[in-house]
Scaffold this motif. Sequence first.
Motif, PDB file in Angstrom:
ATOM      1  N   UNK A 276       0.717  -1.014  -0.121  1.00  0.00           N
ATOM      2  CA  UNK A 276      -0.040   0.039  -0.017  1.00  0.00           C
ATOM      3  C   UNK A 276       0.715   1.323   0.065  1.00  0.00           C
ATOM      4  N   UNK A 277       2.093   1.265   0.610  1.00  0.00           N
ATOM      5  CA  UNK A 277       2.880   2.635   0.698  1.00  0.00           C
ATOM      6  C   UNK A 277       3.184   2.482  -0.713  1.00  0.00           C
ATOM      7  N   UNK A 278       3.854   1.581  -1.300  1.00  0.00           N
ATOM      8  CA  UNK A 278       4.290   1.861  -2.684  1.00  0.00           C
ATOM      9  C   UNK A 278       3.075   2.420  -3.677  1.00  0.00           C
ATOM     10  N   UNK A 355      13.730  16.670   1.165  1.00  0.00           N
ATOM     11  CA  UNK A 355      12.987  16.245   2.188  1.00  0.00           C
ATOM     12  C   UNK A 355      12.607  15.059   1.632  1.00  0.00           C
ATOM     13  N   UNK A 356      12.114  14.082   2.684  1.00  0.00           N
ATOM     14  CA  UNK A 356      11.709  12.722   2.496  1.00  0.00           C
ATOM     15  C   UNK A 356      10.616  12.292   3.427  1.00  0.00           C
ATOM     16  N   UNK A 357       9.606  11.761   2.589  1.00  0.00           N
ATOM     17  CA  UNK A 357       8.464  11.057   3.151  1.00  0.00           C
ATOM     18  C   UNK A 357       8.420   9.515   2.855  1.00  0.00           C
ATOM     19  N   UNK A 358       8.519   8.626   3.983  1.00  0.00           N
ATOM     20  CA  UNK A 358       7.960   7.124   3.329  1.00  0.00           C
ATOM     21  C   UNK A 358       6.628   6.791   3.797  1.00  0.00           C
ATOM     22  N   UNK A 359       6.097   5.884   3.149  1.00  0.00           N
ATOM     23  CA  UNK A 359       4.872   5.464   3.347  1.00  0.00           C
ATOM     24  C   UNK A 359       5.004   3.786   3.444  1.00  0.00           C
ATOM     25  N   UNK A 456      -4.749   2.331   4.801  1.00  0.00           N
ATOM     26  CA  UNK A 456      -4.720   1.870   3.507  1.00  0.00           C
ATOM     27  C   UNK A 456      -5.705   1.216   2.670  1.00  0.00           C
ATOM     28  N   UNK A 457      -6.243   0.256   3.457  1.00  0.00           N
ATOM     29  CA  UNK A 457      -7.379  -0.669   3.233  1.00  0.00           C
ATOM     30  C   UNK A 457      -8.483  -0.795   4.432  1.00  0.00           C
ATOM     31  N   UNK A 458      -9.615  -0.613   4.127  1.00  0.00           N
ATOM     32  CA  UNK A 458     -10.468  -0.522   5.365  1.00  0.00           C
ATOM     33  C   UNK A 458     -11.640  -1.282   4.863  1.00  0.00           C
ATOM     34  N   UNK A 459     -12.130  -2.483   5.550  1.00  0.00           N
ATOM     35  CA  UNK A 459     -13.125  -3.450   5.397  1.00  0.00           C
ATOM     36  C   UNK A 459     -14.546  -2.755   5.318  1.00  0.00           C
TER      37      UNK A 459
END
Length: 487
Positions: A276-278, A355-359, A456-459
Amino acid sequence: MTELVKMTYSEVDLEAVATLNGLIAIFVGADGKLDTCARRVNTLSRKAVERLVASDAFAGLSDGGALRLAFPAGLAAAGILVVKLSRRPTQEAARLAGAALAQEKGPLDLTVLAGNLGKLADVALGLALRDYDFSAHKTAAPKPRSTVKFMSSKLESIDSKLISAIAGGVFFTRDLTNEPANILTTSNFADRLAEMQALGLKVEVLEEAALEKMGMGALLCVGQGSVSPSKVVVMQWHGGGDEAPFALVGKGVVFDTGGISIKPALGMEDMTMDMGGAGVVSGVMRTLAQRKAKANVVGVLGLVENMPSGNAVRPGDVVTSMKGDKIEVVNTDAEGRLVLADVLWYTQERFKPVGMINLATLTGAIIVALGHENAGVFSNSDDLSAAFLKAAGAEGEGAWRMPLSAAYDKMIDCRIADMRNTGGTRDAGSITAAQFLARFVKPETPWAHLDIAGVASIKGGTKFAPAGATGWGVMTLNRFISDNYEA
Ligand code: BES
Ligand code: MN
Ligand code: ZN
Protein backbone atom coordinates in the motif's frame (compact mmCIF):
# COMPACT_ATOMS: atom_id res chain seq x y z
CA MET A 1 -7.21 0.77 -14.59
CA THR A 2 -10.62 1.42 -13.10
CA GLU A 3 -12.04 4.23 -15.18
CA LEU A 4 -13.23 7.48 -13.71
CA VAL A 5 -16.88 8.35 -14.20
CA LYS A 6 -17.28 10.52 -17.26
CA MET A 7 -18.11 14.07 -16.22
CA THR A 8 -18.99 16.99 -18.48
CA TYR A 9 -19.68 20.62 -17.64
CA SER A 10 -21.98 23.07 -19.38
CA GLU A 11 -24.14 26.16 -18.85
CA VAL A 12 -27.49 25.73 -17.14
CA ASP A 13 -30.25 24.93 -19.62
CA LEU A 14 -33.56 25.18 -17.77
CA GLU A 15 -35.55 24.47 -20.93
CA ALA A 16 -34.02 20.98 -21.07
CA VAL A 17 -35.06 20.00 -17.54
CA ALA A 18 -38.47 18.52 -18.37
CA THR A 19 -37.06 16.07 -20.90
CA LEU A 20 -33.80 15.01 -19.18
CA ASN A 21 -33.39 11.26 -18.82
CA GLY A 22 -31.77 9.43 -15.91
CA LEU A 23 -31.56 11.35 -12.67
CA ILE A 24 -31.56 15.06 -11.89
CA ALA A 25 -29.82 16.50 -8.85
CA ILE A 26 -30.63 19.82 -7.21
CA PHE A 27 -29.20 21.49 -4.11
CA VAL A 28 -31.23 22.97 -1.28
CA GLY A 29 -29.74 24.60 1.81
CA ALA A 30 -30.91 23.94 5.36
CA ASP A 31 -33.04 27.10 5.08
CA GLY A 32 -35.17 25.29 2.49
CA LYS A 33 -34.89 28.13 -0.07
CA LEU A 34 -35.00 26.95 -3.68
CA ASP A 35 -32.66 28.38 -6.32
CA THR A 36 -33.75 28.85 -9.95
CA CYS A 37 -32.88 25.27 -10.89
CA ALA A 38 -34.68 23.78 -7.89
CA ARG A 39 -37.67 26.07 -8.53
CA ARG A 40 -37.94 24.83 -12.10
CA VAL A 41 -37.81 21.19 -10.98
CA ASN A 42 -40.33 21.97 -8.24
CA THR A 43 -42.77 23.54 -10.67
CA LEU A 44 -42.47 20.73 -13.20
CA SER A 45 -42.89 18.09 -10.49
CA ARG A 46 -46.02 19.82 -9.13
CA LYS A 47 -44.27 20.91 -5.96
CA ALA A 48 -42.89 17.51 -5.02
CA VAL A 49 -39.57 19.20 -4.14
CA GLU A 50 -41.26 21.66 -1.82
CA ARG A 51 -42.99 18.86 0.05
CA LEU A 52 -39.82 16.85 0.37
CA VAL A 53 -37.93 19.86 1.68
CA ALA A 54 -40.66 20.43 4.30
CA SER A 55 -40.43 16.81 5.48
CA ASP A 56 -38.77 15.40 8.60
CA ALA A 57 -36.62 13.28 6.32
CA PHE A 58 -35.05 16.40 4.80
CA ALA A 59 -34.68 18.04 8.23
CA GLY A 60 -32.86 14.92 9.41
CA LEU A 61 -30.34 14.96 6.55
CA SER A 62 -26.82 15.97 7.44
CA ASP A 63 -24.96 18.56 5.38
CA GLY A 64 -24.11 16.96 2.06
CA GLY A 65 -26.74 14.22 2.40
CA ALA A 66 -29.23 13.39 -0.37
CA LEU A 67 -32.77 12.05 -0.75
CA ARG A 68 -34.37 10.60 -3.85
CA LEU A 69 -37.79 11.33 -5.30
CA ALA A 70 -38.57 8.41 -7.61
CA PHE A 71 -40.41 8.74 -10.95
CA PRO A 72 -41.68 12.28 -10.41
CA ALA A 73 -44.77 13.28 -12.36
CA GLY A 74 -44.17 16.08 -14.85
CA LEU A 75 -40.58 15.09 -15.71
CA ALA A 76 -39.10 12.48 -18.02
CA ALA A 77 -36.37 11.76 -15.43
CA ALA A 78 -36.39 8.54 -13.40
CA GLY A 79 -35.78 10.47 -10.23
CA ILE A 80 -34.79 13.69 -8.52
CA LEU A 81 -31.90 13.72 -6.06
CA VAL A 82 -32.40 16.50 -3.55
CA VAL A 83 -29.07 17.30 -1.91
CA LYS A 84 -28.93 19.26 1.32
CA LEU A 85 -26.13 21.76 0.83
CA SER A 86 -25.82 25.48 1.42
CA ARG A 87 -25.05 27.72 -1.58
CA ARG A 88 -21.60 28.37 -0.13
CA PRO A 89 -20.67 25.01 1.34
CA THR A 90 -17.53 23.96 3.11
CA GLN A 91 -15.14 21.85 1.08
CA GLU A 92 -15.99 18.83 3.20
CA ALA A 93 -19.76 19.21 2.79
CA ALA A 94 -19.34 19.72 -0.96
CA ARG A 95 -17.27 16.54 -1.29
CA LEU A 96 -19.75 14.63 0.87
CA ALA A 97 -22.56 15.83 -1.39
CA GLY A 98 -20.64 14.46 -4.36
CA ALA A 99 -20.13 11.15 -2.58
CA ALA A 100 -23.85 10.98 -1.78
CA LEU A 101 -24.67 11.56 -5.45
CA ALA A 102 -22.29 8.78 -6.46
CA GLN A 103 -24.03 6.35 -4.12
CA GLU A 104 -27.57 7.42 -5.03
CA LYS A 105 -27.12 7.48 -8.77
CA GLY A 106 -26.28 3.80 -9.27
CA PRO A 107 -25.95 2.95 -12.97
CA LEU A 108 -28.13 5.85 -14.14
CA ASP A 109 -26.94 8.95 -15.98
CA LEU A 110 -27.11 12.06 -13.87
CA THR A 111 -27.57 15.74 -14.60
CA VAL A 112 -26.48 17.98 -11.75
CA LEU A 113 -28.33 21.31 -11.79
CA ALA A 114 -25.84 23.32 -9.76
CA GLY A 115 -26.80 26.87 -10.75
CA ASN A 116 -24.46 29.23 -8.92
CA LEU A 117 -23.48 26.71 -6.23
CA GLY A 118 -19.97 27.30 -4.84
CA LYS A 119 -17.36 24.54 -4.50
CA LEU A 120 -18.82 22.59 -7.41
CA ALA A 121 -15.33 21.26 -8.17
CA ASP A 122 -15.37 19.59 -4.75
CA VAL A 123 -18.79 18.09 -5.44
CA ALA A 124 -17.33 16.65 -8.65
CA LEU A 125 -14.24 15.35 -6.87
CA GLY A 126 -16.28 13.72 -4.09
CA LEU A 127 -18.50 12.11 -6.71
CA ALA A 128 -15.55 10.81 -8.73
CA LEU A 129 -13.80 9.42 -5.64
CA ARG A 130 -16.87 7.56 -4.36
CA ASP A 131 -17.84 6.21 -7.78
CA TYR A 132 -15.22 3.45 -7.62
CA ASP A 133 -15.72 -0.27 -7.97
CA PHE A 134 -12.89 -2.78 -8.26
CA SER A 135 -14.44 -5.18 -10.74
CA ALA A 136 -11.33 -6.47 -12.53
CA HIS A 137 -12.03 -10.02 -11.36
CA LYS A 138 -15.78 -10.21 -11.84
CA THR A 139 -16.53 -12.31 -14.91
CA ALA A 140 -19.96 -10.75 -15.51
CA ALA A 141 -19.85 -8.20 -18.33
CA PRO A 142 -18.94 -4.84 -16.84
CA LYS A 143 -21.90 -2.49 -16.40
CA PRO A 144 -21.70 0.45 -18.77
CA ARG A 145 -20.35 3.49 -16.94
CA SER A 146 -23.00 6.17 -16.42
CA THR A 147 -22.19 9.78 -17.21
CA VAL A 148 -22.56 12.88 -15.09
CA LYS A 149 -23.37 16.25 -16.60
CA PHE A 150 -22.88 19.32 -14.41
CA MET A 151 -24.87 22.42 -15.34
CA SER A 152 -23.42 25.48 -13.69
CA SER A 153 -23.21 29.25 -14.06
CA LYS A 154 -19.70 29.12 -12.54
CA LEU A 155 -17.89 27.01 -15.11
CA GLU A 156 -14.75 29.12 -14.75
CA SER A 157 -14.27 27.77 -11.21
CA ILE A 158 -13.92 24.18 -12.43
CA ASP A 159 -10.59 22.71 -13.50
CA SER A 160 -11.78 19.39 -14.86
CA LYS A 161 -8.25 18.23 -15.71
CA LEU A 162 -7.16 18.77 -12.13
CA ILE A 163 -10.13 16.79 -10.83
CA SER A 164 -9.24 13.90 -13.15
CA ALA A 165 -5.57 14.09 -12.20
CA ILE A 166 -6.39 13.81 -8.51
CA ALA A 167 -9.10 11.16 -8.73
CA GLY A 168 -7.03 9.29 -11.33
CA GLY A 169 -4.09 9.09 -8.92
CA VAL A 170 -6.35 7.84 -6.13
CA PHE A 171 -7.87 5.18 -8.43
CA PHE A 172 -4.42 4.05 -9.55
CA THR A 173 -3.43 3.55 -5.90
CA ARG A 174 -6.67 1.74 -5.07
CA ASP A 175 -6.36 -0.62 -8.04
CA LEU A 176 -2.79 -1.53 -7.10
CA THR A 177 -3.69 -2.03 -3.44
CA ASN A 178 -6.79 -4.11 -4.21
CA GLU A 179 -5.03 -6.31 -6.75
CA PRO A 180 -4.28 -9.85 -5.55
CA ALA A 181 -0.65 -10.92 -5.24
CA ASN A 182 -0.76 -13.60 -7.96
CA ILE A 183 -1.53 -10.82 -10.43
CA LEU A 184 0.37 -7.91 -8.91
CA THR A 185 3.75 -9.62 -8.70
CA THR A 186 6.85 -7.50 -8.34
CA SER A 187 7.34 -7.69 -12.13
CA ASN A 188 3.74 -6.82 -12.93
CA PHE A 189 3.92 -3.86 -10.52
CA ALA A 190 7.09 -2.59 -12.18
CA ASP A 191 5.51 -2.99 -15.64
CA ARG A 192 2.50 -0.90 -14.61
CA LEU A 193 4.82 1.83 -13.39
CA ALA A 194 6.94 1.73 -16.54
CA GLU A 195 3.76 2.49 -18.49
CA MET A 196 3.63 5.85 -16.75
CA GLN A 197 6.56 6.97 -18.90
CA ALA A 198 3.85 7.93 -21.37
CA LEU A 199 2.89 10.68 -18.89
CA GLY A 200 6.40 12.15 -18.91
CA LEU A 201 7.71 10.37 -15.83
CA LYS A 202 11.17 8.86 -15.98
CA VAL A 203 10.88 5.30 -14.67
CA GLU A 204 13.84 3.02 -13.92
CA VAL A 205 13.58 -0.55 -12.70
CA LEU A 206 16.63 -1.78 -10.78
CA GLU A 207 16.95 -5.57 -10.82
CA GLU A 208 18.43 -7.90 -8.20
CA ALA A 209 21.92 -7.94 -9.69
CA ALA A 210 22.11 -4.15 -9.42
CA LEU A 211 20.71 -4.18 -5.88
CA GLU A 212 23.28 -6.78 -4.85
CA LYS A 213 26.05 -4.68 -6.32
CA MET A 214 24.91 -1.72 -4.24
CA GLY A 215 24.88 -3.90 -1.13
CA MET A 216 21.15 -3.86 -0.39
CA GLY A 217 21.39 -6.92 1.85
CA ALA A 218 18.48 -5.85 4.03
CA LEU A 219 16.01 -5.46 1.17
CA LEU A 220 17.24 -8.54 -0.67
CA CYS A 221 16.96 -10.90 2.30
CA VAL A 222 13.20 -10.25 2.41
CA GLY A 223 12.61 -11.38 -1.15
CA GLN A 224 15.08 -14.27 -1.22
CA GLY A 225 12.44 -16.87 -0.39
CA SER A 226 10.16 -15.82 -3.23
CA VAL A 227 10.24 -16.81 -6.91
CA SER A 228 9.35 -13.19 -7.74
CA PRO A 229 12.51 -11.12 -8.14
CA SER A 230 13.02 -8.16 -5.82
CA LYS A 231 13.13 -4.78 -7.53
CA VAL A 232 13.61 -1.13 -6.76
CA VAL A 233 11.65 1.24 -8.98
CA VAL A 234 12.66 4.89 -9.32
CA MET A 235 10.14 7.35 -10.74
CA GLN A 236 11.25 10.90 -11.41
CA TRP A 237 9.05 13.87 -12.12
CA HIS A 238 11.03 16.87 -13.22
CA GLY A 239 8.64 19.82 -13.27
CA GLY A 240 10.75 22.34 -11.36
CA GLY A 241 14.16 23.94 -11.84
CA ASP A 242 17.58 22.70 -10.81
CA GLU A 243 16.72 22.19 -7.17
CA ALA A 244 17.08 18.80 -5.46
CA PRO A 245 13.86 16.78 -5.47
CA PHE A 246 11.49 15.96 -2.68
CA ALA A 247 11.53 12.19 -2.16
CA LEU A 248 8.63 9.79 -1.59
CA VAL A 249 9.56 6.26 -0.60
CA GLY A 250 7.17 3.31 -0.49
CA LYS A 251 7.08 -0.15 1.06
CA GLY A 252 6.01 -2.49 -1.70
CA VAL A 253 5.65 -5.94 -0.18
CA VAL A 254 3.36 -7.50 -2.77
CA PHE A 255 2.50 -10.23 -0.28
CA ASP A 256 3.54 -10.65 3.33
CA THR A 257 3.21 -14.21 4.64
CA GLY A 258 5.51 -13.27 7.47
CA GLY A 259 8.19 -15.53 6.00
CA ILE A 260 9.59 -18.20 8.34
CA SER A 261 8.03 -16.24 11.24
CA ILE A 262 4.83 -17.09 9.43
CA LYS A 263 1.55 -15.30 10.12
CA PRO A 264 -1.57 -17.15 11.28
CA ALA A 265 -3.94 -18.22 8.48
CA LEU A 266 -6.83 -16.07 9.69
CA GLY A 267 -6.72 -12.83 7.76
CA MET A 268 -3.45 -13.55 5.99
CA GLU A 269 -5.19 -12.84 2.69
CA ASP A 270 -5.31 -9.18 3.69
CA MET A 271 -1.54 -9.00 3.26
CA THR A 272 -2.12 -8.51 -0.43
CA MET A 273 -2.35 -4.81 0.54
CA ASP A 274 1.14 -4.77 2.06
CA MET A 275 2.38 -2.83 -0.95
CA GLY A 276 0.00 0.00 0.00
CA GLY A 277 2.80 2.47 0.70
CA ALA A 278 4.29 1.87 -2.73
CA GLY A 279 0.77 2.14 -4.12
CA VAL A 280 0.29 5.61 -2.65
CA VAL A 281 3.64 6.83 -3.95
CA SER A 282 2.68 5.50 -7.41
CA GLY A 283 -0.66 7.31 -7.30
CA VAL A 284 0.91 10.59 -6.21
CA MET A 285 3.50 10.42 -8.99
CA ARG A 286 0.71 9.82 -11.46
CA THR A 287 -1.27 12.82 -10.19
CA LEU A 288 1.82 15.07 -10.26
CA ALA A 289 2.57 14.03 -13.85
CA GLN A 290 -1.03 14.41 -14.99
CA ARG A 291 -1.32 17.90 -13.61
CA LYS A 292 2.22 18.75 -14.71
CA ALA A 293 3.31 19.83 -11.24
CA LYS A 294 5.95 22.55 -11.12
CA ALA A 295 8.15 20.65 -8.70
CA ASN A 296 10.86 18.01 -8.70
CA VAL A 297 9.70 14.86 -6.99
CA VAL A 298 11.20 11.41 -6.97
CA GLY A 299 9.29 8.26 -5.97
CA VAL A 300 11.33 5.24 -4.96
CA LEU A 301 9.75 1.86 -4.25
CA GLY A 302 11.08 -1.37 -2.80
CA LEU A 303 9.13 -4.23 -4.43
CA VAL A 304 9.54 -7.64 -2.79
CA GLU A 305 7.52 -10.65 -1.73
CA ASN A 306 7.93 -12.13 1.76
CA MET A 307 7.61 -15.91 1.45
CA PRO A 308 8.82 -18.89 3.47
CA SER A 309 10.94 -21.37 1.52
CA GLY A 310 14.13 -23.39 1.72
CA ASN A 311 15.89 -20.28 0.58
CA ALA A 312 14.13 -17.81 2.87
CA VAL A 313 15.90 -15.66 5.44
CA ARG A 314 15.82 -17.27 8.91
CA PRO A 315 15.18 -15.70 12.29
CA GLY A 316 18.61 -15.04 13.72
CA ASP A 317 20.28 -14.38 10.37
CA VAL A 318 22.46 -11.30 10.21
CA VAL A 319 22.32 -9.18 7.05
CA THR A 320 24.27 -6.12 5.96
CA SER A 321 22.41 -3.04 4.76
CA MET A 322 23.55 -0.74 1.97
CA LYS A 323 24.49 1.76 4.66
CA GLY A 324 26.85 -0.84 6.11
CA ASP A 325 25.00 -1.42 9.37
CA LYS A 326 24.49 -5.04 10.31
CA ILE A 327 21.03 -6.22 11.30
CA GLU A 328 19.97 -9.34 13.14
CA VAL A 329 16.66 -10.47 11.65
CA VAL A 330 14.99 -11.71 14.82
CA ASN A 331 11.57 -11.81 13.18
CA THR A 332 11.16 -12.30 9.44
CA ASP A 333 7.68 -10.75 9.68
CA ALA A 334 9.24 -7.37 10.50
CA GLU A 335 10.26 -7.19 6.85
CA GLY A 336 8.97 -3.78 5.78
CA ARG A 337 11.60 -1.92 7.78
CA LEU A 338 14.33 -4.05 6.19
CA VAL A 339 13.12 -3.09 2.74
CA LEU A 340 12.81 0.58 3.64
CA ALA A 341 16.22 0.73 5.34
CA ASP A 342 17.94 0.18 2.01
CA VAL A 343 15.53 2.21 -0.11
CA LEU A 344 15.74 5.21 2.24
CA TRP A 345 19.53 5.05 2.22
CA TYR A 346 19.72 4.66 -1.55
CA THR A 347 17.35 7.60 -2.06
CA GLN A 348 19.43 9.91 0.11
CA GLU A 349 22.75 8.82 -1.40
CA ARG A 350 21.54 9.26 -4.95
CA PHE A 351 19.25 12.28 -4.77
CA LYS A 352 20.21 14.28 -1.65
CA PRO A 353 16.51 15.19 -1.40
CA VAL A 354 15.31 18.42 0.22
CA GLY A 355 12.99 16.25 2.27
CA MET A 356 11.77 12.69 2.36
CA ILE A 357 8.50 11.01 3.31
CA ASN A 358 8.10 7.25 3.38
CA LEU A 359 4.81 5.39 3.44
CA ALA A 360 4.40 1.86 4.69
CA THR A 361 1.82 -0.59 5.98
CA LEU A 362 4.44 -1.18 8.62
CA THR A 363 2.88 -2.38 11.86
CA GLY A 364 -0.25 -3.91 13.29
CA ALA A 365 0.59 -1.88 16.39
CA ILE A 366 -0.37 1.37 14.67
CA ILE A 367 -3.87 -0.06 14.22
CA VAL A 368 -4.00 -0.83 17.94
CA ALA A 369 -3.01 2.78 18.63
CA LEU A 370 -5.01 4.72 16.05
CA GLY A 371 -7.53 2.35 14.50
CA HIS A 372 -8.54 3.12 10.93
CA GLU A 373 -9.04 6.87 11.34
CA ASN A 374 -5.49 8.15 11.35
CA ALA A 375 -2.13 7.20 9.93
CA GLY A 376 0.80 7.47 12.35
CA VAL A 377 3.25 10.27 11.56
CA PHE A 378 6.82 9.93 12.86
CA SER A 379 9.24 12.69 12.01
CA ASN A 380 12.65 14.14 12.81
CA SER A 381 11.42 17.60 11.75
CA ASP A 382 8.73 19.73 13.39
CA ASP A 383 8.50 21.83 10.23
CA LEU A 384 8.03 18.93 7.85
CA SER A 385 5.60 17.23 10.16
CA ALA A 386 3.55 20.42 10.62
CA ALA A 387 3.41 21.01 6.87
CA PHE A 388 2.31 17.44 6.30
CA LEU A 389 -0.35 17.53 9.02
CA LYS A 390 -1.67 20.80 7.62
CA ALA A 391 -2.07 19.26 4.16
CA ALA A 392 -3.75 16.18 5.67
CA GLY A 393 -6.18 18.39 7.60
CA ALA A 394 -7.01 20.34 4.46
CA GLU A 395 -7.80 17.13 2.57
CA GLY A 396 -9.68 15.49 5.44
CA GLU A 397 -7.29 12.53 5.56
CA GLY A 398 -6.57 11.52 9.17
CA ALA A 399 -2.98 11.74 10.40
CA TRP A 400 -1.62 11.90 13.93
CA ARG A 401 1.89 12.58 15.13
CA MET A 402 3.61 9.91 17.19
CA PRO A 403 6.82 10.17 19.21
CA LEU A 404 10.43 9.22 18.49
CA SER A 405 13.16 9.26 21.13
CA ALA A 406 16.41 7.73 22.29
CA ALA A 407 14.75 5.55 24.90
CA TYR A 408 12.71 3.77 22.20
CA ASP A 409 15.77 3.58 19.98
CA LYS A 410 17.61 1.62 22.67
CA MET A 411 14.98 -1.11 22.38
CA ILE A 412 16.38 -2.24 19.02
CA ASP A 413 19.99 -2.48 20.19
CA CYS A 414 21.36 -5.96 19.64
CA ARG A 415 23.78 -8.30 21.40
CA ILE A 416 25.44 -9.65 18.27
CA ALA A 417 24.90 -7.02 15.56
CA ASP A 418 24.41 -3.25 15.25
CA MET A 419 20.67 -3.62 15.67
CA ARG A 420 17.85 -6.13 15.56
CA ASN A 421 14.75 -5.71 13.48
CA THR A 422 12.22 -5.68 16.33
CA GLY A 423 12.13 -4.47 19.90
CA GLY A 424 11.55 -8.06 21.01
CA THR A 425 8.27 -7.05 22.67
CA ARG A 426 4.92 -5.75 21.46
CA ASP A 427 5.33 -2.63 23.55
CA ALA A 428 5.53 0.51 21.41
CA GLY A 429 5.65 -1.71 18.31
CA SER A 430 5.04 1.06 15.79
CA ILE A 431 7.54 3.36 17.47
CA THR A 432 10.36 0.83 17.56
CA ALA A 433 9.68 0.22 13.85
CA ALA A 434 9.99 3.95 13.22
CA GLN A 435 13.19 4.09 15.29
CA PHE A 436 14.61 1.37 13.09
CA LEU A 437 13.89 3.45 9.98
CA ALA A 438 15.35 6.55 11.66
CA ARG A 439 18.71 4.78 11.82
CA PHE A 440 18.78 4.94 8.03
CA VAL A 441 17.93 8.63 7.79
CA LYS A 442 20.76 11.17 7.68
CA PRO A 443 20.52 13.91 10.29
CA GLU A 444 20.40 16.55 7.57
CA THR A 445 17.38 15.01 5.81
CA PRO A 446 14.01 16.31 7.01
CA TRP A 447 12.01 13.10 7.08
CA ALA A 448 8.63 11.69 8.01
CA HIS A 449 7.51 8.09 8.19
CA LEU A 450 3.80 7.43 7.67
CA ASP A 451 2.57 4.14 9.07
CA ILE A 452 -0.54 3.54 6.97
CA ALA A 453 -1.34 -0.04 8.06
CA GLY A 454 -4.71 1.12 9.44
CA VAL A 455 -5.80 3.43 6.65
CA ALA A 456 -4.61 1.91 3.37
CA SER A 457 -7.44 -0.59 3.12
CA ILE A 458 -10.59 -0.56 5.24
CA LYS A 459 -13.14 -3.38 5.33
CA GLY A 460 -16.07 -1.08 6.06
CA GLY A 461 -15.09 1.54 3.47
CA THR A 462 -14.93 5.27 4.16
CA LYS A 463 -16.98 8.33 3.20
CA PHE A 464 -15.15 8.47 -0.12
CA ALA A 465 -14.25 4.86 -0.82
CA PRO A 466 -16.15 1.59 -0.88
CA ALA A 467 -14.80 -1.39 1.10
CA GLY A 468 -11.14 -2.12 0.36
CA ALA A 469 -8.32 0.15 -0.71
CA THR A 470 -8.86 3.82 0.14
CA GLY A 471 -6.06 5.64 -1.65
CA TRP A 472 -5.42 7.45 1.63
CA GLY A 473 -2.60 9.95 1.28
CA VAL A 474 -2.63 10.65 -2.45
CA MET A 475 -4.59 13.87 -2.05
CA THR A 476 -2.64 14.95 1.02
CA LEU A 477 0.76 14.40 -0.59
CA ASN A 478 -0.34 16.08 -3.80
CA ARG A 479 -1.40 19.11 -1.77
CA PHE A 480 1.73 18.93 0.37
CA ILE A 481 3.88 19.17 -2.78
CA SER A 482 1.83 21.96 -4.33
CA ASP A 483 1.65 24.01 -1.11
CA ASN A 484 5.34 23.67 -0.22
CA TYR A 485 7.38 23.02 -3.34
CA GLU A 486 5.61 24.83 -6.15
CA ALA A 487 5.88 28.54 -6.87
N1 BES B 1 2.64 -5.86 7.00
C1 BES B 1 2.69 -6.04 8.40
C2 BES B 1 1.92 -4.98 9.18
C3 BES B 1 0.44 -4.92 8.95
C4 BES B 1 -0.41 -5.51 9.85
C5 BES B 1 -0.08 -4.23 7.88
C6 BES B 1 -1.78 -5.42 9.66
C7 BES B 1 -1.45 -4.15 7.69
C8 BES B 1 -2.30 -4.75 8.58
C9 BES B 1 4.14 -6.02 8.88
O1 BES B 1 5.07 -6.47 7.97
C10 BES B 1 4.21 -6.89 10.07
O2 BES B 1 4.04 -8.07 9.91
N2 BES B 1 4.49 -6.32 11.22
C11 BES B 1 4.60 -7.06 12.43
C12 BES B 1 5.83 -6.59 13.14
C13 BES B 1 6.22 -7.46 14.30
C14 BES B 1 6.67 -8.81 13.79
C15 BES B 1 7.31 -6.78 15.08
C16 BES B 1 3.35 -6.79 13.23
O3 BES B 1 2.81 -5.68 13.17
O4 BES B 1 2.86 -7.70 13.86
MN1 MN C 1 5.36 -8.57 8.11
ZN1 ZN D 1 4.56 -6.34 5.97
